[in-house]
Design a protein around this motif. Sequence first.
Motif, PDB file in Angstrom:
ATOM      1  N   THR A  63       0.818  -1.221   0.000  1.00 23.60           N
ATOM      2  CA  THR A  63       0.000   0.000   0.000  1.00 23.60           C
ATOM      3  C   THR A  63       0.846   1.264   0.000  1.00 23.60           C
ATOM      4  OG1 THR A  63      -0.208   0.102   2.422  1.00 23.60           O
ATOM      5  CG2 THR A  63      -1.892  -1.159   1.218  1.00 23.60           C
ATOM      6  N   LEU A 121      -9.742  -2.721   5.107  1.00 24.83           N
ATOM      7  CA  LEU A 121      -9.048  -2.420   3.870  1.00 24.83           C
ATOM      8  C   LEU A 121      -9.911  -2.741   2.661  1.00 24.83           C
ATOM      9  CD1 LEU A 121      -6.395  -1.677   2.381  1.00 24.83           C
ATOM     10  CD2 LEU A 121      -5.768  -4.081   2.537  1.00 24.83           C
ATOM     11  N   ILE A 144      -9.528  -2.389  -1.598  1.00 23.12           N
ATOM     12  CA  ILE A 144      -8.661  -2.033  -2.716  1.00 23.12           C
ATOM     13  C   ILE A 144      -9.557  -1.474  -3.813  1.00 23.12           C
ATOM     14  CG2 ILE A 144      -7.022  -2.870  -4.436  1.00 23.12           C
ATOM     15  CD1 ILE A 144      -6.306  -5.131  -2.492  1.00 23.12           C
TER      16      ILE A 144
END
Length: 128
Positions: free
Chosen positions: A20, A93, A95
């Motif tokens: 990340t 998280l 994406i």
Amino acid sequence: MRWRSSGDRWGAAVLGAALTGIRAFTCFAHELAISPEVLSDRLRRFVALGVLSRSGDGEYRLTDKGRASFPIHACLVEWSHRWCGGDGAPIDLTIRHRACGQPLCVRLDCEQCGRAFARDSVSPVRPR
């Protein structure tokens, strides 16, 4: 040096953080809430394995080998969304695809025919 395959959650977390964009030791420690001793050990292992390199300014950068682990990380993130968020707790998280802004949905396609595949549509091939 051999990587221990005992299900090292901190190794996966450190590699995920590097993917990340985290590079500095203090940022890894802060974002992951990991002890300095454990973090030092995982960073040292990844450098020894050629997954990370240490730059002159002390930052850790992904090597080609490290960047190649992104598909594995993306699959793990998607798996966690499907199987770990059932109790209503948010998954930390997501994406997102920068081009369209939508969450990434992993799809495994055959390199030869382009069709999607699943666990039950493939078989292992032993080397000769």
